[in-house]
Design an enzyme around this catalytic site. Structure first.
Site, PDB file in Angstrom:
ATOM      1  CB  SER A  98       5.871  -1.858  -1.083  1.00 19.61           C
ATOM      2  OG  SER A  98       5.205  -1.397   0.067  1.00 19.61           O
ATOM      3  CG  ASP A 223      -1.800   0.611  -2.038  1.00 23.13           C
ATOM      4  OD1 ASP A 223      -1.898   0.055  -0.924  1.00 23.13           O
ATOM      5  OD2 ASP A 223      -0.729   0.695  -2.652  1.00 23.13           O
ATOM      6  CG  HIS A 251       0.459  -2.746  -1.050  1.00 24.71           C
ATOM      7  ND1 HIS A 251       0.830  -1.425  -1.137  1.00 24.71           N
ATOM      8  CD2 HIS A 251       1.558  -3.402  -0.594  1.00 24.71           C
ATOM      9  CE1 HIS A 251       2.082  -1.278  -0.745  1.00 24.71           C
ATOM     10  NE2 HIS A 251       2.540  -2.469  -0.422  1.00 24.71           N
TER      11      HIS A 251
END
Length: 282
Positions: A98, A223, A251
């Site tokens: 991320s 996501d 995610h």
């Protein structure tokens, strides 16, 4: 660090193989579920794996106002260069998740003609931050935002107490979104004009073309932080960068049957393939 600040790293036991540096996501740490899973998997494959906590993360406030953000390339580069100096005979790779993936891509792109890392993996990166910011304010993504924002606020309060700057916590309780936090704290502290300037300049989509290291991008079409139209197009990717987009995975999820994690299988396989190739060339 060179500016008399510090950051902390948590290491798994060293089995003697290549070094793999894991960069966590926003509000994450070595205790995050994905980090624990990856550390175990990497160690099982013979890698010496460790989590680099960005400044102020990992439970200990740093000494400077500076923290971390989506384009934070300097600190990962400094850590990798120190690892290179201390262990010159070892190959070094990195995995970013991320925000950590975004920071990793910026670090790789800044490297120019030099080789910072032997290979890299970036997972669930919000490549276009203006799109990600809109996504975070609808549907299930709002729950992610609320949870992570509370951790960011806790970290900021601890830092303000350490620095004896409680005035910098003014209005913190009223913040309900990343945009409010970024406009008040992230952007001005790290040299951005405002939140919009930060989101545009820190979007990793702009730097992918400069990467020269074998790099795997893992993403899921569902996501909640990024719509499919925000993903890199083939023309955005240089020859060394491959995008692997899955229909599902959320995610940093990518759960398989019986609770297995796809990332714990795919990432060590990719690293083994490329690091072995580099080792053979040496």
């Amino acid at each position: 660090m060179p500016d008399d600040d510090f950051l902390s790293l948590d290491w798994a036991p060293d089995p003697g193989g290549p070094v793999v540096l894991l960069l966590h996501g926003l509000g994450g740490s070595s205790r995050s579920a994905y980090a624990v899973s990856l550390l175990r998997a990497l160690h099982a494959h013979g890698f010496w794996a460790g989590v680099m906590h960005f400044r102020g993360a990992g439970g200990e406030p740093n000494r400077k106002l500076r923290g971390y953000h989506m384009a934070e390339a300097d600190d990962p580069r400094e850590v990798v260069m120190q690892l290179r100096r201390r262990y010159p005979r070892r190959l070094v790779a990195a995995v970013g998740v991320s925000l950590g993936g975004s920071a990793l891509l910026h670090a790789l792109a800044r490297d120019g003609g030099e080789t910072l890392l032997d290979c890299a993996v970036a997972v669930s990166v919000p490549y276009r931050l203006p799109i990600a910011e809109r996504c975070l304010n609808r549907g299930v993504a709002r729950l992610y935002q609320r949870r992570i924002l509370e951790e960011m606020k806790r970290q900021w309060r601890r830092k303000c107490r350490v620095l004896a700057r409680l005035d910098l916590c003014s209005g913190l309780d009223e913040m309900r979104s990343f945009r409010q936090f970024d406009a008040r704290i992230t952007a001005p502290i790290h040299g951005f004009a405002d939140a919009d300037d930060y989101y545009e300049r820190a979007s990793s989509i702009h730097v992918l073309g400069d990467i020269r290291v074998p790099t795997l991008l893992i993403h899921a079409a569902n996501d909640p932080f990024m719509t499919p139209d925000g993903l890199p197009a083939p023309e955005d990717l240089p020859e060394q960068v491959v995008l692997e987009c899955h229909r599902s995975g959320g995610h940093v999820g990518f759960l398989e049957r019986a609770g297995r994690r796809y990332l714990a299988r795919r990432i060590p396989a990719f690293l083994s393939q490329h690091l072995q190739r580099d080792h053979d060339r040496r």
